[in-house]
Design a protein around this motif. Structure first.
Motif, PDB file in Angstrom:
ATOM      1  N   PRO A 172      -3.813  -3.626  14.217  1.00 47.61           N
ATOM      2  CA  PRO A 172      -3.396  -2.739  13.125  1.00 47.61           C
ATOM      3  C   PRO A 172      -3.860  -3.289  11.772  1.00 47.61           C
ATOM      4  O   PRO A 172      -3.981  -4.498  11.594  1.00 47.61           O
ATOM      5  CB  PRO A 172      -1.869  -2.763  13.211  1.00 47.61           C
ATOM      6  CG  PRO A 172      -1.548  -3.234  14.582  1.00 47.61           C
ATOM      7  CD  PRO A 172      -2.695  -4.102  15.015  1.00 47.61           C
ATOM      8  N   THR A 173      -4.102  -2.389  10.852  1.00 53.74           N
ATOM      9  CA  THR A 173      -4.569  -2.773   9.527  1.00 53.74           C
ATOM     10  C   THR A 173      -3.414  -2.662   8.525  1.00 53.74           C
ATOM     11  O   THR A 173      -2.665  -1.684   8.549  1.00 53.74           O
ATOM     12  CB  THR A 173      -5.719  -1.831   9.117  1.00 53.74           C
ATOM     13  OG1 THR A 173      -6.754  -2.014  10.071  1.00 53.74           O
ATOM     14  CG2 THR A 173      -6.246  -2.143   7.747  1.00 53.74           C
ATOM     15  N   VAL A 174      -3.274  -3.683   7.686  1.00 52.51           N
ATOM     16  CA  VAL A 174      -2.188  -3.637   6.689  1.00 52.51           C
ATOM     17  C   VAL A 174      -2.761  -3.919   5.305  1.00 52.51           C
ATOM     18  O   VAL A 174      -3.746  -4.649   5.163  1.00 52.51           O
ATOM     19  CB  VAL A 174      -1.056  -4.652   7.015  1.00 52.51           C
ATOM     20  CG1 VAL A 174      -0.473  -4.382   8.383  1.00 52.51           C
ATOM     21  CG2 VAL A 174      -1.512  -6.091   6.922  1.00 52.51           C
ATOM     22  N   TYR A 175      -2.142  -3.328   4.303  1.00 55.42           N
ATOM     23  CA  TYR A 175      -2.568  -3.538   2.915  1.00 55.42           C
ATOM     24  C   TYR A 175      -1.467  -4.293   2.181  1.00 55.42           C
ATOM     25  O   TYR A 175      -0.296  -3.895   2.205  1.00 55.42           O
ATOM     26  CB  TYR A 175      -2.842  -2.185   2.240  1.00 55.42           C
ATOM     27  CG  TYR A 175      -3.377  -2.318   0.823  1.00 55.42           C
ATOM     28  CD1 TYR A 175      -4.351  -3.272   0.516  1.00 55.42           C
ATOM     29  CD2 TYR A 175      -2.942  -1.476  -0.188  1.00 55.42           C
ATOM     30  CE1 TYR A 175      -4.856  -3.389  -0.774  1.00 55.42           C
ATOM     31  CE2 TYR A 175      -3.443  -1.582  -1.485  1.00 55.42           C
ATOM     32  CZ  TYR A 175      -4.405  -2.546  -1.765  1.00 55.42           C
ATOM     33  OH  TYR A 175      -4.895  -2.660  -3.044  1.00 55.42           O
ATOM     34  N   VAL A 176      -1.856  -5.397   1.538  1.00 55.69           N
ATOM     35  CA  VAL A 176      -0.913  -6.225   0.777  1.00 55.69           C
ATOM     36  C   VAL A 176      -1.364  -6.142  -0.674  1.00 55.69           C
ATOM     37  O   VAL A 176      -2.512  -6.491  -0.989  1.00 55.69           O
ATOM     38  CB  VAL A 176      -0.933  -7.685   1.279  1.00 55.69           C
ATOM     39  CG1 VAL A 176       0.109  -8.521   0.548  1.00 55.69           C
ATOM     40  CG2 VAL A 176      -0.703  -7.740   2.788  1.00 55.69           C
ATOM     41  N   THR A 177      -0.489  -5.675  -1.569  1.00 56.21           N
ATOM     42  CA  THR A 177      -0.944  -5.319  -2.920  1.00 56.21           C
ATOM     43  C   THR A 177      -1.032  -6.498  -3.891  1.00 56.21           C
ATOM     44  O   THR A 177      -1.279  -6.284  -5.067  1.00 56.21           O
ATOM     45  CB  THR A 177      -0.043  -4.230  -3.535  1.00 56.21           C
ATOM     46  OG1 THR A 177       1.280  -4.773  -3.640  1.00 56.21           O
ATOM     47  CG2 THR A 177      -0.032  -2.960  -2.732  1.00 56.21           C
ATOM     48  N   ARG A 178      -0.854  -7.717  -3.433  1.00 57.40           N
ATOM     49  CA  ARG A 178      -1.112  -8.926  -4.238  1.00 57.40           C
ATOM     50  C   ARG A 178      -1.062 -10.113  -3.291  1.00 57.40           C
ATOM     51  O   ARG A 178      -0.431 -10.038  -2.220  1.00 57.40           O
ATOM     52  CB  ARG A 178      -0.048  -9.136  -5.319  1.00 57.40           C
ATOM     53  CG  ARG A 178      -0.608  -9.708  -6.633  1.00 57.40           C
ATOM     54  CD  ARG A 178      -1.136  -8.649  -7.551  1.00 57.40           C
ATOM     55  NE  ARG A 178      -0.116  -7.694  -7.905  1.00 57.40           N
ATOM     56  CZ  ARG A 178       0.810  -7.939  -8.849  1.00 57.40           C
ATOM     57  NH1 ARG A 178       0.807  -9.069  -9.508  1.00 57.40           N
ATOM     58  NH2 ARG A 178       1.711  -7.025  -9.130  1.00 57.40           N
ATOM     59  N   ILE A 235      -3.540   4.357  -3.223  1.00 57.79           N
ATOM     60  CA  ILE A 235      -3.726   5.558  -2.387  1.00 57.79           C
ATOM     61  C   ILE A 235      -5.103   5.526  -1.715  1.00 57.79           C
ATOM     62  O   ILE A 235      -5.226   5.725  -0.494  1.00 57.79           O
ATOM     63  CB  ILE A 235      -3.539   6.835  -3.246  1.00 57.79           C
ATOM     64  CG1 ILE A 235      -2.066   6.962  -3.642  1.00 57.79           C
ATOM     65  CG2 ILE A 235      -4.057   8.078  -2.539  1.00 57.79           C
ATOM     66  CD1 ILE A 235      -1.740   8.084  -4.606  1.00 57.79           C
ATOM     67  N   GLU A 236      -6.140   5.231  -2.530  1.00 51.10           N
ATOM     68  CA  GLU A 236      -7.505   5.202  -1.963  1.00 51.10           C
ATOM     69  C   GLU A 236      -7.632   4.148  -0.863  1.00 51.10           C
ATOM     70  O   GLU A 236      -8.220   4.404   0.184  1.00 51.10           O
ATOM     71  CB  GLU A 236      -8.515   4.838  -3.057  1.00 51.10           C
ATOM     72  CG  GLU A 236      -9.004   6.024  -3.849  1.00 51.10           C
ATOM     73  CD  GLU A 236      -9.719   5.553  -5.106  1.00 51.10           C
ATOM     74  OE1 GLU A 236     -10.408   4.509  -5.065  1.00 51.10           O
ATOM     75  OE2 GLU A 236      -9.540   6.228  -6.142  1.00 51.10           O
ATOM     76  N   THR A 237      -7.057   2.969  -1.132  1.00 45.02           N
ATOM     77  CA  THR A 237      -7.203   1.886  -0.149  1.00 45.02           C
ATOM     78  C   THR A 237      -6.469   2.228   1.143  1.00 45.02           C
ATOM     79  O   THR A 237      -7.011   2.054   2.245  1.00 45.02           O
ATOM     80  CB  THR A 237      -6.667   0.557  -0.729  1.00 45.02           C
ATOM     81  OG1 THR A 237      -7.264   0.361  -1.984  1.00 45.02           O
ATOM     82  CG2 THR A 237      -6.964  -0.616   0.186  1.00 45.02           C
ATOM     83  N   LEU A 238      -5.254   2.722   1.003  1.00 43.55           N
ATOM     84  CA  LEU A 238      -4.489   3.068   2.219  1.00 43.55           C
ATOM     85  C   LEU A 238      -5.256   4.090   3.048  1.00 43.55           C
ATOM     86  O   LEU A 238      -5.313   4.000   4.285  1.00 43.55           O
ATOM     87  CB  LEU A 238      -3.109   3.630   1.842  1.00 43.55           C
ATOM     88  CG  LEU A 238      -2.113   2.641   1.251  1.00 43.55           C
ATOM     89  CD1 LEU A 238      -0.865   3.365   0.754  1.00 43.55           C
ATOM     90  CD2 LEU A 238      -1.705   1.574   2.281  1.00 43.55           C
ATOM     91  N   ALA A 239      -5.865   5.066   2.336  1.00 43.25           N
ATOM     92  CA  ALA A 239      -6.617   6.107   3.045  1.00 43.25           C
ATOM     93  C   ALA A 239      -7.867   5.516   3.700  1.00 43.25           C
ATOM     94  O   ALA A 239      -8.133   5.755   4.878  1.00 43.25           O
ATOM     95  CB  ALA A 239      -6.987   7.227   2.066  1.00 43.25           C
ATOM     96  N   ASP A 240      -8.611   4.708   2.918  1.00 41.95           N
ATOM     97  CA  ASP A 240      -9.879   4.146   3.425  1.00 41.95           C
ATOM     98  C   ASP A 240      -9.682   3.300   4.678  1.00 41.95           C
ATOM     99  O   ASP A 240     -10.455   3.394   5.623  1.00 41.95           O
ATOM    100  CB  ASP A 240     -10.498   3.202   2.380  1.00 41.95           C
ATOM    101  CG  ASP A 240     -11.251   3.964   1.331  1.00 41.95           C
ATOM    102  OD1 ASP A 240     -11.340   5.199   1.457  1.00 41.95           O
ATOM    103  OD2 ASP A 240     -11.713   3.303   0.370  1.00 41.95           O
TER     104      ASP A 240
END
Ligand code: GLV
Length: 332
Positions: free
Chosen positions: A5-11, A42-47
Motif C-alpha cells: 500500500p502507498t501512504v502519504y506523509v505530509t512532513r 490533493i494532487e499527491t493523494l490522487a497521483d
C-alpha cells in the motif's frame, strides 16, 4: 509479491514512525520545512492513489482531500488535536481518523508550566536586559514579578493535559480551581491522591479568582474565542494567562486591548491566531514585557515526538489493515 500500500506523509516526522511505515508500505514524504498546500496534498493523494494519509496539525483536511484518492482508507494525524480535520466529512465517508492522545499530556503540561514560570518571573526580559548591556548591578526592584507558590491556578479544561498541569501545582502549594463543561470526578480524585484539591467552579468565578489561568480546551465552535473582552475584564489586574491549547481559543483583538489597557499583567502563548504569528503582527509589540510567545512547541520533547511518531504510524497501519485504530479521534 503483492504491491505494498502507498501512504502519504505530509512532513518528515521522527524516524521512529517513518521506519515503522517503511517496513510495510510504499512511503511518500513531503520533505519541505513548510506544509504542502491543500492543492498539493490533493494532487499527491490522487497521483499515488494513496491508501493512507499521515498529516500534521498544519494541514487542512476536509472532504475534498478525503475524496482525492479513490483508495484512501485511513487518516492519521501526528497530533492530539484534530480541529484541522473535518470530522463530519470523515464520518460521512466512514473514514477512520487516528490521533495521539496521552503520550504528550505530561510534556505539554511541563511546557505550560515553563511559560507560567517565564511570564511570572520575567526570564525573557531578564535575558534581554543582559544582552542589551543594561546589567550594571544587583537591583532591589529589578524585574520583580509575582510569586507562583501559594498563588491560585485556574485550569480551564480538566482533560488529560489540564489534569497534569494541575498535578504540578501541588509542588508549588497552589490553590487549584478548574472549570469545564462538567465536573471531572476521576481527575479530581486522581489529583486528591497526590494532595491537590482541585475545586470545580464556574468559569466566571475562575476568571475572577485566579492569579494564573491556563487554557486546556479543544478548539470547537463552543470554545472559539472563549476568552474575549468580557472574560479579560473579569480577570484580576495581576492575572497571567497561559495558552498551550489552540490559538483561536483567545480572541486576539481582545487580548491586544487587554494588554494595551493593562487589564491583566501578562500572557504566555505557545499557540496563536493567526498561526504562525508574523513577527510584525501588532500583538508582538507587547513582547517581552507583557507577552511571551513560543512557536507551538509544547509537545516538543524528543521522547514525546518519538512516541507520537510511533503512535501515528500504528494508527495508520491499523486503518490500512482494516483493524480498529488504537487511538481513534472519531467519537461516532
Ligand atoms: C499539539 O498541539 C497537538 O495537538 O498535538
Amino acid at each position: 509479491m503483492a504491491t505494498q500500500p502507498t501512504v502519504y506523509v505530509t512532513r518528515r516526522i521522527p524516524d521512529a514512525g517513518i521506519d515503522r511505515l517503511e517496513e510495510k508500505y510504499n512511503v511518500h514524504v513531503w520533505e519541505e520545512k513548510t506544509p504542502p498546500s491543500k492543492d498539493h496534498i490533493i494532487e499527491t493523494l490522487a497521483d499515488i492513489e494513496a491508501e493512507g494519509l499521515l498529516c500534521l496539525l498544519s494541514d487542512e483536511i476536509d472532504g475534498e482531500v478525503m475524496d482525492a484518492s479513490p483508495n484512501l482508507k485511513v487518516i492519521s494525524t501526528f497530533s492530539v488535536g484534530y480541529d484541522h480535520i473535518d470530522m463530519d466529512d470523515a464520518a460521512d465517508r466512514d473514514l477512520p481518523v487516528g490521533h495521539t492522545p496521552g503520550v504528550l499530556s505530561e510534556t505539554t503540561a511541563d511546557f505550560a508550566w515553563s511559560l507560567l514560570m517565564t511570564t511570572a518571573r520575567r526570564t525573557v526580559e531578564g535575558q534581554d536586559y543582559v544582552l542589551d548591556g543594561k546589567w550594571e548591578t544587583w537591583g532591589p526592584k529589578l524585574l520583580t514579578g509575582p510569586d507562583v507558590h501559594h498563588a491560585t491556578l485556574g485550569v480551564i479544561g480538566l482533560g488529560n493535559i489540564g489534569t497534569e498541569v494541575a498535578r504540578r501545582a501541588g509542588g508549588f502549594d497552589m490553590d487549584v480551581l478548574y472549570s469545564d463543561v462538567e465536573p471531572n470526578e476521576a481527575s479530581e480524585s486522581e489529583l486528591a491522591d497526590v494532595g491537590v484539591d482541585a475545586e470545580y467552579v464556574d468559569q466566571d468565578e475562575l476568571l475572577a479568582e485566579s492569579d494564573f489561568i491556563s487554557l486546556h480546551v479543544p478548539l470547537l465552535d463552543a470554545t472559539h474565542h472563549l476568552i474575549g473582552e468580557s472574560e479579560f475584564q473579569q480577570m484580576k489586574e495581576e492575572a497571567i494567562l497561559i495558552n498551550t491549547s489552540r490559538g483561536p481559543v483567545i480572541d486576539p483583538e481582545a487580548m491586544d486591548t487587554a494588554l494595551e489597557n493593562d487589564w491583566i499583567t501578562r500572557v504566555g502563548l505557545d499557540v496563536t491566531e493567526p498561526e504562525p504569528l508574523p513577527a510584525d503582527h501588532e500583538l508582538t509589540r507587547h513582547i517581552p514585557e507583557q507577552l511571551v510567545v513560543t512557536p507551538h512547541i509544547a509537545s516538543a520533547s524528543i521522547q514525546t515526538r518519538n512516541k507520537m511518531a510511533r503512535m501515528a504510524a500504528d494508527n495508520l497501519s491499523a486503518g490500512l489493515e482494516g483493524e480498529p485504530l488504537p487511538n481513534s479521534a472519531r467519537k461516532d
